[in-house]
Design a protein around this motif. Structure first.
Motif, short mmCIF file in Angstrom:
data_model
loop_
_atom_site.label_atom_id
_atom_site.label_comp_id
_atom_site.label_asym_id
_atom_site.label_seq_id
_atom_site.Cartn_x
_atom_site.Cartn_y
_atom_site.Cartn_z
N ILE A 1 0.85 -1.24 -0.09
CA ILE A 1 0.07 -0.17 0.12
C ILE A 1 0.91 1.34 0.00
CG2 ILE A 1 -1.65 1.24 1.23
CD1 ILE A 1 -3.00 -1.33 2.29
N ALA A 2 2.09 1.08 0.82
CA ALA A 2 2.63 2.31 0.80
C ALA A 2 3.52 2.73 -0.47
CB ALA A 2 4.35 2.28 1.79
N THR A 3 3.65 1.83 -1.48
CA THR A 3 4.18 1.93 -2.63
C THR A 3 3.27 2.13 -3.80
OG1 THR A 3 4.34 -0.40 -3.36
CG2 THR A 3 6.26 0.53 -2.02
N ASN A 4 2.00 2.08 -3.50
CA ASN A 4 0.74 2.17 -4.22
C ASN A 4 0.90 1.32 -5.34
OD1 ASN A 4 -1.61 3.42 -5.16
ND2 ASN A 4 -0.58 4.92 -6.55
N ASP A 5 1.64 0.17 -5.12
CA ASP A 5 1.53 -1.05 -6.20
C ASP A 5 1.11 -2.37 -5.41
OD1 ASP A 5 1.55 -2.08 -8.64
OD2 ASP A 5 3.58 -2.25 -8.43
N ASN A 6 0.37 -2.39 -4.44
CA ASN A 6 -0.10 -3.82 -3.84
C ASN A 6 -0.79 -4.35 -4.68
OD1 ASN A 6 -2.08 -1.55 -2.91
ND2 ASN A 6 -2.98 -3.45 -1.76
N PRO A 7 -1.20 -5.84 -4.63
CA PRO A 7 -1.87 -6.28 -5.76
C PRO A 7 -3.16 -6.06 -5.67
CG PRO A 7 -0.30 -7.68 -4.68
CD PRO A 7 0.01 -6.62 -3.89
N LYS A 8 -3.88 -5.85 -6.67
CA LYS A 8 -5.22 -5.38 -6.68
C LYS A 8 -6.01 -6.03 -7.85
CE LYS A 8 -5.09 -0.79 -4.85
NZ LYS A 8 -5.44 0.53 -4.93
N LEU A 9 -7.32 -6.21 -7.93
CA LEU A 9 -8.07 -7.13 -8.61
C LEU A 9 -9.25 -6.06 -9.01
CD1 LEU A 9 -9.11 -9.48 -10.40
CD2 LEU A 9 -10.65 -9.98 -8.37
N TYR A 10 -9.44 -5.91 -10.33
CA TYR A 10 -10.44 -4.78 -10.64
C TYR A 10 -11.55 -5.54 -11.66
CZ TYR A 10 -6.97 -1.20 -9.57
OH TYR A 10 -6.14 -0.41 -8.77
N VAL A 11 -12.72 -5.12 -11.50
CA VAL A 11 -13.81 -5.89 -12.48
C VAL A 11 -14.19 -4.44 -13.12
CG1 VAL A 11 -15.86 -6.81 -12.49
CG2 VAL A 11 -14.70 -7.23 -10.70
N ILE A 12 -14.22 -4.70 -14.52
CA ILE A 12 -14.62 -3.58 -15.21
C ILE A 12 -15.69 -4.01 -16.37
CG2 ILE A 12 -13.44 -1.94 -17.16
CD1 ILE A 12 -12.16 -1.96 -14.24
N ASP A 13 -16.67 -3.21 -16.71
CA ASP A 13 -17.47 -3.12 -17.76
C ASP A 13 -16.87 -2.77 -19.06
OD1 ASP A 13 -19.43 -2.96 -19.47
OD2 ASP A 13 -21.24 -2.82 -17.74
N VAL A 14 -16.69 -3.62 -19.93
CA VAL A 14 -15.98 -3.32 -21.05
C VAL A 14 -16.70 -2.58 -21.81
CG1 VAL A 14 -14.45 -5.32 -21.00
CG2 VAL A 14 -16.65 -5.41 -22.38
N ARG A 15 -17.97 -2.32 -21.92
CA ARG A 15 -19.10 -1.81 -22.45
C ARG A 15 -18.71 -0.16 -22.48
NH1 ARG A 15 -23.83 -5.12 -20.72
NH2 ARG A 15 -22.91 -4.25 -18.89
N THR A 16 -18.40 0.06 -21.37
CA THR A 16 -18.47 1.61 -20.81
C THR A 16 -17.02 1.88 -20.16
OG1 THR A 16 -18.96 1.25 -18.61
CG2 THR A 16 -20.54 1.72 -20.15
#
Length: 784
Positions: A699-714
């Motif tokens: 979190i301190a380096t702002n690159d901790n592993p994250k998963l995102y769910v994206i609506d590809v239509r928008t």
């Protein structure tokens, strides 16, 4: 940031709003490649105009450097260094503040405007001769280019006057576009170049929509140069008589049936459509360079395409949730609330961008194509009802709406329209909180009765409804049930799935990070890739190699294939076609530097290489590719970090040499920062699951592993998880926790999301070897 140059074209000062340098404000970089009075036939009157303006306060040394003739250098939104020459300086008092306002031309334009050339004629002209002559005394180097009028004989004359005036005429004549840029080394200009091309920009597929990433748009209609009857005249014959089309324009009189020879041409269809059948709107056009009557008639008919309709000029305020559109780019702009609906595919022919205030950015669209829709009489209710298709949920905190990704009118009988129901709680999109069974649809026939059979089949149907032209004479209502609410999934919801085997007897080259993993549910196998280090050093120095390993569902190794000098296997897709396993992959031939999307069969023990032997090549799209087997879509990604561009294609077009993009969006649009590392993305249309993070990110380096769910239509973010490794099955022994894979598969109708992590080695005895072990985790998904 703007750089001030001295007379030797070396940097003498800097303007920067960093709080340490001389600040600037009200800056505008305007760049135009064509007149905005565009036409639907896709042709524009080419121009080249590029200006820069800004203001600076008194009290700084840099302010005193800004005088007429001073040159300004900056890097534009297309990462080119542009050079400008100040032609006007205004000193002003604004309240109690003194400021200096600057107006500047592109330095090449400024130089060309102050350079005189003699007239010159060519009996058989080509663009290379003409442009070379025009730029001969400019001091700018003309990059090499193909002949824009190759294979044709053309007479041409450059008139005496300025080089810039000659350039303006040549750009129109040869239908080309121009960009001038400087080459920088150690902060100083070492070269100045001009590039001539047929078309600047790219066909990005990017879509700008009101209320999404469009702040505003204006559509100005003008009847200037609007004619439905044109008198066509040419140059003079040798006897001094002006050429007309009368002798070759034989037209049958509809009233008398007698053929007549007329000096004008008419467009009855345009006159009926745009002039309600009234008297023709008459005009005269002249081309003094054409004396041949037949050629003059052909030219007149071509010009009628421009004059036969009112002109629209579109100006768009871009909210810049994604990257700025570049000059020449082809984009799509829609506003379903404008009347009539604005649906335009257009090129960006003029940009006005600011470094100090991006909210003021605008683009002007030209070379546009408007959708000419077919609106059946029975479709009138569809658009009105679609906007109200969702009943308000019993909880009035909810706001519901229906959108259509292709508009509500049909341009042809072969089109389909997809209605998408979205649920908001306040201003937050919460559709994914609810299972697809929360959405049911009711179909009402034109006589007012409900189609019971259709409605029964569409109970618990989901929030997407595809309509054909035949469906357009009915109305549709979406009933939303908010009684059942599923929470977004959490880190603790992921369960251990498999540890990918790394046995003690394996050589060092097989003990690397698992780059990508796909589950093939029919054969119940896992296919995963890793960098292969078993080839000689000279091969590894040229390009990476990788393996794809097949395991059972526990991770036990069964066999593998080798991909020599084809990359590191970061993304690949798996298909099962009649029991034959097919791999989809994008690799770059390091010898030819050409990237190719290919497919090849998985044959245990086989080696593939960049020669392409045994592969089927389709196109050159993307750098990384993922495959959505259930819905028959491909997802590509390119570049890294916040600049990563994602594109979605239907399989039917992607497996061709000319794939058509369905959706395009960029990582910065859903919040990715330039500190985050892109790792993997999987598609289950319309949702993309993408994982980001470095091997030791926190979190301190702002690159901790994250998963995102994206609506590809928008391109809109629906959900996000930051992995902390302190909940549930996903545990990291130390700082090594690199996310590497995200993919989706279905088994017995159940949807599963797979994510993978590479952790430090579990055994101390293994620390002298590759210190990785790879685990996959699985999530059962009900609500996406």
């Amino acid at each position: 940031m703007y750089y001030i140059l001295n007379s030797n074209e070396k940097i003498a000062g800097v303007l920067n709003n960093d709080g340490k340098s001389c600040p600037f404000y009200d800056d505008h970089h305007e760049n135009s490649i064509a007149e905005s009075s565009s036409r639907d036939d896709g042709k524009l009157a080419k121009i080249w105009s590029e200006t820069l303006s800004f203001s600076v306060p008194y009290g700084y040394d840099e302010t005193d450097l800004l005088e007429r003739g001073t040159q300004i250098l900056f890097r534009d939104s297309n990462d080119l260094y542009k050079l400008f020459t100040i032609y006007e300086v205004t000193d002003e008092i604004n309240g109690e503040t003194h400021r200096k306002s600057i107006e500047a031309f592109n330095s090449c334009i400024w130089k060309m405007s102050h350079t005189q050339i003699d007239s010159k004629k060519w009996k058989s002209a080509n663009s290379i001769n003409i442009f070379s002559y025009i730029f001969e005394r400019s001091g700018w180097t003309l990059d090499g280019f193909n002949d824009f009028f190759a294979g044709a004989v053309k007479s041409y004359e450059v008139a005496e006057g300025t080089s810039q005036a000659a350039l303006d005429e040549a750009l129109k004549e040869f239908d080309v576009e121009v960009v001038a840029y400087a080459v920088i080394n150690d902060g100083n200009i070492i070269a100045k170049h001009v590039q001539l091309v047929e078309r600047l920009g790219e066909e990005t597929g990017e879509r700008f929509e009101y209320r999404h990433n469009l702040k505003g748009a204006s559509r100005k209609e003008s009847e200037t140069d609007f004619y439905t009857k044109l008198y066509v005249k040419g140059g003079n014959h040798n006897n001094g008589v002006q050429a007309t089309i009368t002798a070759v324009n034989k037209v049958k009189n509809k009233r008398t049936g007698v053929y007549e020879y007329l000096p004008y041409i008419v467009d009855d269809v345009a006159n009926d459509e745009y002039n309600t059948g009234k008297d023709y709107l008459e005009g005269t056009i002249v081309n003094s360079s054409i004396a041949n009557e037949s050629g003059l008639l052909a030219w007149g008919k071509e010009q009628m395409k421009y004059y036969n309709h009112p002109k629209f000029e579109y100006t768009v305020d871009v909210a810049l949730l994604a990257e700025r559109p570049q000059i020449g780019d082809k984009v799509v702009v829609v506003d379903f609330e404008m009347s009539p609906t604005m649906t335009v595919t257009a090129r960006v022919v003029s940009t006005n961008y600011s470094l100090a205030d991006e909210t003021s950015d605008t683009v002007v669209l030209g070379e546009f194509t408007t959708l000419r829709v077919i609106t059946p009489s029975l479709i009138w209710q569809l658009q009105a009802d679609a906007n109200q298709a969702l009943q308000d949920a019993s909880d009035k905190r909810f706001r519901v709406s229906v959108m259509s990704t292709e508009g509500f009118d049909f341009a042809s009988k072969t089109e389909t329209k997809t209605l998408i129901a979205q649920v908001y709680e306040g201003n937050k999109l919460v559709t994914p909180k609810y299972p697809q069974s929360s959405f049911s649809w009711i179909k009402t026939l034109k006589d007012g009765t409900v189609d019971e059979d259709w409605t029964e089949k569409h109970e618990d149907f989901g929030n997407m409804l595809v309509l054909t032209f035949e469906d357009s004479d009915c109305t549709y209502e979406c009933v939303f049930d908010n009684a059942i609410s599923n929470a977004y999934f959490l880190e603790s919801d992921f369960k251990f799935f498999a540890k990918l085997e790394s046995t003690d007897d394996m050589d060092r080259q097989f003990r690397n990070v698992a780059q990508s993993a796909n589950v093939e549910p029919i054969t119940k196998n896992i296919y995963w890739s890793q960098v292969y280090r078993g080839y000689p050093k000279e091969i590894k120095d040229v390009a990476e190699s990788f393996t794809i390993t097949r395991t059972d569902m526990t991770g036990k190794i069964l066999d593998r294939i080798f991909c020599k000098q084809m990359g590191h296997g970061s993304h690949f897709g798996v298909d099962n076609i009649d029991g034959k396993i097919i791999i989809y992959y994008t690799f770059k031939n390091v010898i030819t530097d050409i990237r190719s999307f290919v497919s090849f069969p998985y044959v245990p023990g086989k080696t593939y290489d960049m020669s392409g032997a045994g592969m089927t090549k389709y196109n050159t799209q993307g750098i990384r590719v993922s495959y959505d087997k259930k819905n028959s879509y491909f997802l590509t990604s390119s570049k890294t970090k916040d600049k990563t561009t994602f594109k979605v294609f239907k399989k039917s077009t992607f497996l061709t040499s000319n794939p058509k993009t369905v959706h395009t969006f960029v990582a910065s649009g859903f919040g990715i920062k330039d500190t985050q590392n892109f790792q993997s993305a999987g598609l289950d249309y319309p949702y993309m699951y993408t994982i980001w993070g470095a091997n030791g990110g926190t979190i301190a380096t702002n690159d901790n592993p994250k998963l995102y769910v994206i609506d590809v239509r928008t391109g809109e973010k629906l959900h996000e998880i930051a992995f902390l490794f302190n909940q549930g099955d996903i545990q990291a022994e130390d700082e090594m926790h690199e996310p590497e894979t995200a993919s989706v598969y279905y088994e017995n109708g159940v949807k599963y999301l797979i994510i993978g992590f590479a952790f430090s080695s579990e055994a101390e005895s293994e620390t002298s070897r590759q210190p990785f072990y790879n685990k996959l985790y699985r999530l059962k998904i009900d609500n996406f």
